[in-house]
Scaffold this motif. Structure first.
Motif, short mmCIF file in Angstrom:
data_model
loop_
_atom_site.label_atom_id
_atom_site.label_comp_id
_atom_site.label_asym_id
_atom_site.label_seq_id
_atom_site.Cartn_x
_atom_site.Cartn_y
_atom_site.Cartn_z
N PHE A 1 0.76 -1.19 -0.13
CA PHE A 1 0.12 -0.04 -0.12
C PHE A 1 0.89 1.08 0.09
O PHE A 1 0.33 2.24 -0.40
N ASP A 2 2.14 1.15 0.46
CA ASP A 2 3.06 2.30 0.61
C ASP A 2 3.20 2.82 -0.80
O ASP A 2 3.83 3.92 -1.11
N LYS A 3 3.21 2.09 -1.88
CA LYS A 3 3.40 2.22 -3.27
C LYS A 3 2.36 3.04 -3.85
O LYS A 3 2.46 3.67 -4.98
N LEU A 4 1.23 3.19 -3.22
CA LEU A 4 0.19 3.94 -3.81
C LEU A 4 0.33 5.43 -3.83
O LEU A 4 0.88 5.93 -2.96
N PHE B 1 -0.98 3.31 5.09
CA PHE B 1 -2.12 2.70 4.88
C PHE B 1 -1.56 1.15 4.88
O PHE B 1 -0.62 0.61 4.54
N ARG B 2 -2.60 0.25 5.52
CA ARG B 2 -2.26 -1.08 5.73
C ARG B 2 -3.64 -1.76 5.27
O ARG B 2 -4.78 -1.44 5.35
N PRO B 3 -3.38 -2.90 4.78
CA PRO B 3 -4.68 -3.86 4.04
C PRO B 3 -5.46 -4.21 5.38
O PRO B 3 -4.81 -4.46 6.15
N SER B 4 -6.59 -4.26 5.00
CA SER B 4 -7.59 -4.67 6.25
C SER B 4 -8.84 -5.03 5.30
O SER B 4 -9.23 -5.04 4.13
N PHE B 5 -9.83 -5.44 6.16
CA PHE B 5 -10.85 -6.00 5.73
C PHE B 5 -12.40 -5.14 6.44
O PHE B 5 -12.35 -5.17 7.72
N PHE B 6 -13.13 -4.74 5.68
CA PHE B 6 -14.50 -4.22 5.98
C PHE B 6 -15.38 -4.86 4.89
O PHE B 6 -15.09 -4.58 3.74
N PHE C 1 -17.81 -3.43 3.49
CA PHE C 1 -18.20 -2.55 2.29
C PHE C 1 -17.31 -2.08 1.49
O PHE C 1 -17.71 -0.68 0.55
N VAL C 2 -16.10 -2.20 1.64
CA VAL C 2 -15.05 -1.54 0.89
C VAL C 2 -14.24 -2.94 0.01
O VAL C 2 -13.99 -3.89 0.81
N GLU C 3 -13.41 -2.66 -0.80
CA GLU C 3 -12.57 -3.57 -1.49
C GLU C 3 -11.67 -2.85 -2.70
O GLU C 3 -12.46 -2.36 -3.54
N PRO C 4 -10.42 -2.54 -2.45
CA PRO C 4 -9.75 -2.90 -1.38
C PRO C 4 -9.97 -2.21 -0.10
O PRO C 4 -10.42 -1.12 0.11
N GLY C 5 -9.85 -2.88 1.03
CA GLY C 5 -9.90 -2.21 2.31
C GLY C 5 -8.78 -1.82 3.19
O GLY C 5 -7.74 -2.60 2.76
N ALA C 6 -8.75 -0.80 3.72
CA ALA C 6 -7.29 -0.49 4.51
C ALA C 6 -7.87 0.29 5.96
O ALA C 6 -8.74 0.69 6.20
N GLU C 7 -6.80 -0.11 6.70
CA GLU C 7 -6.55 0.82 7.82
C GLU C 7 -5.44 1.73 7.86
O GLU C 7 -4.68 1.52 7.22
N VAL C 8 -5.82 2.91 8.42
CA VAL C 8 -4.98 3.82 8.18
C VAL C 8 -4.35 4.50 9.91
O VAL C 8 -5.06 4.67 10.67
N ASP C 9 -2.96 4.38 9.69
CA ASP C 9 -2.19 4.70 10.94
C ASP C 9 -1.81 6.02 10.66
O ASP C 9 -1.15 6.62 9.55
N ILE C 10 -1.26 6.85 11.90
CA ILE C 10 -0.74 7.87 11.76
C ILE C 10 0.44 7.78 13.00
O ILE C 10 0.40 6.83 13.75
N GLY C 11 1.74 8.51 12.67
CA GLY C 11 2.70 8.41 13.25
C GLY C 11 2.80 9.17 14.51
O GLY C 11 2.25 10.14 14.74
#
Lengths: 801, 366
Positions: free
Chosen positions: A468-471, B253-258, B260-270
């Motif tokens: 996903f980091d490549k997006l 962005f990390r792949p995840s699953f919900f 209602f979405v495809e592809p799905g992602a979870e988003v982290d902040i540092g």
């Protein structure tokens, strides 16, 4: 889902470090929750030799040991009965943290003898509750050998949070496959043993509920020995938090975690006749492995013998047929159950098990005979015995799908162009089969990926492995040069009412949308509404009905604040209330309460600390209405607020039939019911009842005429019946001349000496604005006479002498 | 002429001696009044010869102006003196408190909502609203949660009695577990381009240290012909950086699953861990470990969801994301305990609440 690094490496050929593996897991959607590298915690603890153990000169039960450690000789005072010369144990040097004691070792003197470091017990290391003596290790371990390796603690444990779509990664092999696809090594080929069965299984299988169980494989094994399982197996299970039970149980647990494939073993001698996979009968009873009794509703999928249910399919086995130490003949079950059936029953009975976790999500429907062979081979290897042929009932469910896929769709959906060759490489590493040619590739997902049906799923597989980091990140830009308003009209009202109330000194609160049914009834909900709005699974009985009013929760907040020593609260909330379950039954209100005094006592304003009264609440309501755009000055006011208000000290503001607001004191009886010991004034503004402002045809504001002539004011005092509303007197006075009179304000209300009982004196100031010419004394006298006359005619008011 | 000089000296002395406005006025009257001495001398001019009249007239006029000016300046000085004397008696204690005015406040969650409207409004999004009491179809089925799907169990739903006037999934009433149901209602009534945000109360049957049975969510939905996941990444990165006011806030962005979405992602902040155990959002300095925390879930809207709402998934695509408002508020404003949001403690509201005059707006960046 927990597994160890060594377990992963049974399936994955990799040189990657633990850290790299952790990062990769998270990056491909197998989010790492925790990595525990216990070898690090255990690093200071190493094998040492007790060379001498002399009795302590000053204590009978203590020994002074001379311990040979990798860093030289140490003197350790030890109380363990098994401490003796020539034994090897585990030494902890000074400055080491001992987990079981929660202390860090310091050099010390025990009864006058110096002691440096300690020899530890299993309890002190939190390995077990064993504390009879210190740990003894085999003499073959060299001095300085780290303890972690000896106790199987040098295997890092990785825990991932598994999303519900990834049934395949509920097994270590699935995780290894994903990591291999992500370039972290090579997936080792699966060596499936082939066991030649001898003779047919004496236990036959019949599937009666083929919808719930399309396929069932069974196998009889005679002459097994169900001893404790080998150390490597126990170590693996312990490392991931499972208690070793017996070889047969441990093998099923191992395969369940290894291949995401739950299995079950019956003690064949406890089975009565053959196996039937069927729907339960109503009121049938079953005792599960945890000795919990269940009475069936008649829709559960069960594994039954002639005597009755012996297993809750895909969830948990039965107590009556479970394997025990003396079990010698067993029957193995490897079946495919429909996920929805297992999920429904599991949920209804509230049973969580490793088997259900996997069947709920869907196990690999094409991995039954292989699993049975792996299972059998392990049993024969560890427990011995002789296996029958496999008995099969039903057939493999149809799981194959084919997705038409254009590789260009990837860039279209995610904005990243990944070359077709790379896309196919990823898909193939994940076990997808690809045929045909672009733009109409045919893609067949593997049997373990029941979550992939559509082209968007294909893209997800590609991008999660690619990273996903490549997006790229492309900003979303507004389409117009200046953003047009983002708010709905209702939202604007909510915001402006909120700001107005906060500006009037009220604090915005947010309270639960649900209240207790007594309060719902007290605040206007009828029995039907309460029935329709009752939560079936509330947190508590104080939170079980959707509220008809915001006031009860605000009043409860005032009670809490009063109890904390803050009796003067002014709170408001902008939120929903409910008259029914349909969307149109919900309305948004701005409501608030005030308690205690208006302000603190003040040296310059002796009235500052007055108690709050209904006029505060009325002012709040009017301010919220005005801020929300209501023509509040045109509202009619009437004394018919709901019953939870004080009947003589409350009112409603209306525009025609539309109620804009209620305000007033809360009814003393209501307060008593709520156990409130102090008066409360309140308001409720119906933000959605405010009419939409009409679109102006010209400018936003009408033209302003500034009169050149100075305004005048004349004061009057009228004696009227005490029931006469002040508003009637104002209206009457204004009606005397609609052109010249621009306003009338009451500045005094008096009852007492000089005014008859039952009457009151109202003093008002009438504002007059001459428009064409200055008024002569005569004009003015005429106007005043008309005011007096109007108040006399309409309100029976008599000018006070 | 010497009379004039003498008179001037005399009057000047009198003016300077006048120590209040009344005596000064007396001097003025005695000099310049109808019967004053200068006036009297002026009257004698008529009896003089033209030559004499000219010189004496000039001298008298000069005297008159001079005396008038002197009086005026003495008057100003006396007035100033009198004012100073009066003020000296009027001193008040400036350390006394002002008249009390109750200080109200806007709840932090409302503050966050208004900030979101400002930020997303600037990107061209418009707000949609929907009901808290939903039905099974809008809350689950339309969002691609098939009946019996384990993902439904991720959300501990509050259920209400069935609505006898509806049938099937629409009769099954519940409290919305997410604001995604508002998106469904919006898509049912609008064709793309759709560019909306929604927020409001959401409910899940969970009550402990870190969960409350009611909380708030915001969701964002952007559907058009060519909205890609790259737009999602851009929009989200822009949003979290604006919201937290950290220009280089790391976003992952990390792949995840919900469902209602495809592809799905979870988003982290540092963030980085501070020595005192607290956290600080932002990029880790050289040599420090970059930590990550999950802030929201996102993805490309599942084709089934579009189809369920009457939008052609072959023609349109887009993204959606959702975020818990309390958590974002806690992070931004350093509020430690979720449960305190609903306690209505006046001390908490005064401390964490916001000034009603300081509403978020485009001028301040949000």
């Amino acid at each position: 889902m927990k597994f160890t690094l060594s377990w992963l490496k049974r399936h994955l050929d990799t040189d990657a470090s633990l850290e790299e593996i952790g990062k990769a897991l998270t990056a491909i959607g197998l989010e790492v929750e925790e990595i525990t590298d216990r070898a690090k915690d255990f690093a200071p603890f190493k094998v040492a030799l007790i060379e001498a153990a002399e009795k302590h000169p000053d204590a009978d039960k203590l020994k002074v040991c001379t311990v040979k450690t990798e860093s030289g000789m140490q003197q350790v005072v030890c109380g363990a009965p098994n401490a003796r010369a020539g034994m090897k144990g585990i030494f902890a040097p000074e400055n080491t943290y001992i987990p079981g004691l929660d202390v860090t070792l310091k050099k010390t003197k025990i009864r006058g003898v110096e002691s440096c470091g300690m020899m530890v017990s299993e309890k002190e290391m939190q390995l077990s509750d064993e504390h009879k003596g210190i740990i003894e290790v085999d003499d073959s371990y060299a001095i300085g050998t780290p303890m972690a390796g000896i106790f199987g603690l040098d295997d890092p444990v990785i825990e991932i949070a598994l999303t519900p779509n990834r049934a395949d990664c509920a097994g270590v092999r699935g995780i290894a496959r994903d990591l291999a696809a992500a370039g972290l090594g090579k997936l080792k080929p699966l060596q499936t043993p082939s066991v030649t069965g001898q003779g047919a299984s004496p236990v036959k299988v019949t599937i009666e509920d083929t919808e719930g169980c399309p396929l069932f494989l069974g196998r009889y094994i005679k002459g097994v020995k169900n001893a404790p399982s080998p150390k490597w197996l126990q170590d693996q299970l312990k490392a991931v938090g499972l208690r070793p039970i017996s070889a047969l149980v441990d093998i099923t647990n191992f395969i369940c975690l290894d291949h995401a494939r739950p299995l079950h073993v019956y003690d064949a001698d406890k089975l009565s006749g053959d196996i039937y996979v069927r729907t339960s009968h109503k009121n049938e009873t079953f005792r599960d492995l945890n000795v919990k009794a269940h009475t069936f509703k008649g829709n559960e999928l069960v594994i039954s013998d002639e005597a009755g249910p012996q297993g809750l399919a895909g969830i948990i086995g039965g107590q009556d047929t479970c394997v025990e130490e003396d079990t010698t003949n067993i029957f193995l079950e490897c079946a495919y159950f429909k996920p929805e059936r297992i999920a429904r029953t599991g949920r209804a009975l509230s049973i969580d098990s490793d088997a259900r976790y996997r069947f709920d999500r869907g196990v690999d429907p094409a991995f039954l005979s292989e699993a049975m062979e792996i299972f059998t081979a392990m049993v024969l290897d560890i427990c011995g015995g002789q296996a029958s042929e496999i008995v099969t009932a039903g057939q493999e469910p149809n799981w194959q799908t084919e997705i038409e896929y254009d590789p260009a769709y990837c860039a279209q959906l995610i904005g990243l162009d990944i070359p077709q060759a790379r896309q196919l490489e990823i898909l193939s590493a994940l076990g997808f089969e690809v045929s045909g040619s672009a733009p109409k590739l045919k893609i067949r997902p593997p049997s373990w990926r029941g979550d992939v049906f559509a082209r968007a799923d294909i893209v997800e597989e590609i991008i999660r492995i690619e990273g996903f980091d490549k997006l790229p990140a492309v900003s979303v830009i507004n389409d117009t040069a200046v953003p047009s308003g983002a708010e709905t009209p209702l939202l604007t009202r909510m915001r402006t009412a909120r700001a107005a109330l906060a500006a009037r000194g009220l604090q915005e609160s947010i309270t639960w949308s649900f209240i207790g049914r007594d309060f719902a009834a007290a605040f206007g909900a009828n029995d039907n509404q309460i029935a329709a709005l009752t939560l079936q699974n509330p947190i508590s009985s104080e939170m079980d009905v959707m509220r008809p009013s915001i006031l009860p929760t605000l009043i409860e907040a005032a009670i809490r604040n009063e109890a904390r020593g803050y009796p003067s609260a002014a709170l408001f909330e902008v939120g929903p209330v409910f008259a029914g379950v349909k969307p149109e039954d919900q309305s948004i209100l701005a409501a608030g309460i005030r308690t205690g005094s208006n302000a603190a006592r003040h040296w310059a304003d002796k009235t500052a600390a007055r108690p709050v009264d209904l006029y505060d609440a009325k002012a709040d309501a009017l301010a919220a209405l005005a801020a929300a755009g209501a023509p509040a000055e045109n509202a009619q006011i009437s004394a018919d607020a709901p019953e939870y208000y004080h009947p003589g000290r409350s009112g409603a503001l209306r525009l025609g039939k539309n109620v804009l607001a209620y305000f007033g004191e809360i009814h003393p009886a209501t307060l008593e019911d709520m156990d409130v010991k102090f008066p409360i004034v309140a308001f409720e503004v119906f933000l959605e009842n405010i009419p939409e402002a009409k679109k102006k045809s010209g400018t936003e504001k009408p033209y302003l005429t500034l009169e050149p002539l100075q305004p005048l004011a004349r004061d009057f005092a009228f004696v009227v019946d005490e029931q006469t509303p002040a508003a009637d007197i104002i209206r009457a006075a204004k009606s005397a001349d609609k052109t010249l009179i621009t306003g009338a304000e009451i500045f005094d209300v008096y009852q007492g000496k000089g005014v008859e009982p039952g009457q009151k004196s109202i003093a008002l100031s009438v504002s007059i604005q001459p428009t064409e010419q200055t008024l002569t004394d005569k004009d003015l006298e005429g106007l005043m006479a008309r005011v007096i006359d109007a108040v006399q005619q309409k309100c029976g008011g008599v000018l006070r002498g | 002429m010497s009379d004039i000089t003498t008179l001037k000296t005399e009057l000047t002395t009198q003016i300077e001696a006048a120590n209040d406005l009344q005596s000064l006025d007396d001097v003025r009257v005695s000099a310049l009044g109808k019967k004053g001495r200068i006036t009297a001398l002026m009257k004698t001019l008529g009896t003089m010869s033209p030559e004499e009249r000219q010189t004496t007239g000039q001298a008298l006029n000069a005297l008159k102006d001079e005396i008038a000016a002197l009086i005026k300046s003495q008057e100003a000085a006396l007035k100033k003196q009198a004012l100073a004397q009066r003020l000296a008696t009027e001193t008040q204690d400036i350390t006394l408190s002002t008249r009390p005015q109750r200080q109200g406040a806007v709840h932090p969650v409302s503050q966050t909502m208004e900030e979101l409207v400002t930020i997303f409004g600037a990107m061209g999004f418009k707000v949609a609203q929907g009901p808290d009491i939903e039905d099974d179809w809008h809350n689950f089925t339309a969002l691609n949660f098939p009946p019996g799907h384990p993902a439904r169990e991720m959300q501990d739903t509050f259920f209400l009695p069935e609505d006898p006037s509806e049938e099937g999934e629409r009769a099954k009433k519940l409290l919305r577990t997410h604001t995604s149901s508002v998106q469904i209602r919006h898509m049912q009534n609008h064709q793309p381009p759709i560019k909306t945000i929604c927020f409001g109360r959401t409910y899940r049957s969970d009550y402990d240290m870190t969960h409350t049975p009611m909380f708030h969510q915001m969701e964002c939905l952007y559907i058009d012909r060519d909205v890609t996941m790259a737009h999602l990444k851009g929009c989200l990165s822009d949003f979290v950086r604006a919201f937290f006011k950290i220009d280089d806030l790391p976003v992952r962005f990390r792949p995840s699953f919900f469902p209602f979405v495809e592809p799905g992602a979870e988003v982290d902040i540092g963030y980085v861990k501070k020595p005192d155990g607290g956290i600080k959002l932002g990029k880790a300095p050289e040599g420090e470990e970059q930590k990550w925390m999950e802030i929201l879930g996102a993805g490309m809207v599942h084709p089934n969801v579009l189809k369920n709402c009457g939008i052609d998934p072959e023609a349109y695509q887009g993204f959606a994301f959702g975020m818990g408002l309390e958590r974002a508020t806690m992070l931004k404003y350093g509020i430690p305990d979720l449960r305190t949001f609903f306690e209505c403690d006046t001390r908490w509201l005064a401390h964490y609440g916001f000034d009603p005059l300081q509403r978020p707006n485009a001028a301040t960046g949000q």
